[in-house]
Design a protein around this motif. Structure first.
Motif, PDB file in Angstrom:
ATOM      1  N   ARG A  32       0.918  -1.054  -0.095  1.00 41.59           N
ATOM      2  CA  ARG A  32       0.113  -0.094  -0.062  1.00 41.59           C
ATOM      3  C   ARG A  32       0.739   1.326  -0.097  1.00 41.59           C
ATOM      4  NH1 ARG A  32      -1.657   0.405   6.310  1.00 41.59           N
ATOM      5  NH2 ARG A  32       0.239  -0.399   6.948  1.00 41.59           N
ATOM      6  N   GLY A  83      -2.176   5.964  -5.961  1.00 40.46           N
ATOM      7  CA  GLY A  83      -1.940   4.762  -5.090  1.00 40.46           C
ATOM      8  C   GLY A  83      -2.758   5.387  -3.952  1.00 40.46           C
ATOM      9  N   LEU A  87      -6.048   3.479  -2.702  1.00 38.92           N
ATOM     10  CA  LEU A  87      -6.153   2.536  -1.306  1.00 38.92           C
ATOM     11  C   LEU A  87      -7.633   3.087  -0.678  1.00 38.92           C
ATOM     12  CD1 LEU A  87      -4.605   0.904   0.652  1.00 38.92           C
ATOM     13  CD2 LEU A  87      -3.452   2.965   1.459  1.00 38.92           C
ATOM     14  N   VAL A  93      -3.821  -0.983  -3.492  1.00 36.16           N
ATOM     15  CA  VAL A  93      -2.862  -0.449  -4.559  1.00 36.16           C
ATOM     16  C   VAL A  93      -2.840  -1.429  -5.767  1.00 36.16           C
ATOM     17  CG1 VAL A  93      -1.082   0.830  -5.086  1.00 36.16           C
ATOM     18  CG2 VAL A  93      -2.056   1.112  -2.849  1.00 36.16           C
TER      19      VAL A  93
END
Length: 116
Positions: A32, A83, A87, A93
């Protein structure tokens, strides 16, 4: 003046290490984007901009190298933003966002070390 420049180089390296280290931790973990990655990017950006100023140097700066490193840094920032958004939205991600963050970060460090 050289000592001050060396301190800024150290801060720049700390920014890189923070960004890349957080990415490696997430590589073996949940994959992540974290706030620490954003902080590392910010530290590297500010210190890099300070290093690109021609203060106390007896040689010319390589503006092509500085420009390319800045473009790579902006790409990393865009990927971090995308990302973080993914998330928040889906809880994960995608690999197409996560992997280029680490690869481009390593590329930027390689450009700094190898390109003289």
């Amino acid at each position: 003046m050289e000592i001050l420049r060396s301190v800024v180089v150290l801060v720049h390296l700390v920014g890189f290490a923070t960004l890349f280290g957080a990415w490696v931790v997430e590589l073996v973990g949940q994959r992540r984007v974290t706030r620490i990655m954003h902080w590392g990017l910010g530290i590297a950006l500010v210190a890099g901009l300070a290093l690109s100023a021609p203060w106390g140097l007896d040689h010319d700066l390589n503006y092509a190298k500085i420009g390319i490193k800045l473009v790579v840094l902006v790409l990393i920032g865009g990927l971090l933003g995308a990302g973080a958004g993914r998330l928040r939205k889906s809880g994960s991600v995608p690999a197409g966002i996560f992997w280029p963050i680490g690869i481009l970060t390593l590329l930027n460090a390689g450009l700094a070390v190898i390109w003289r």
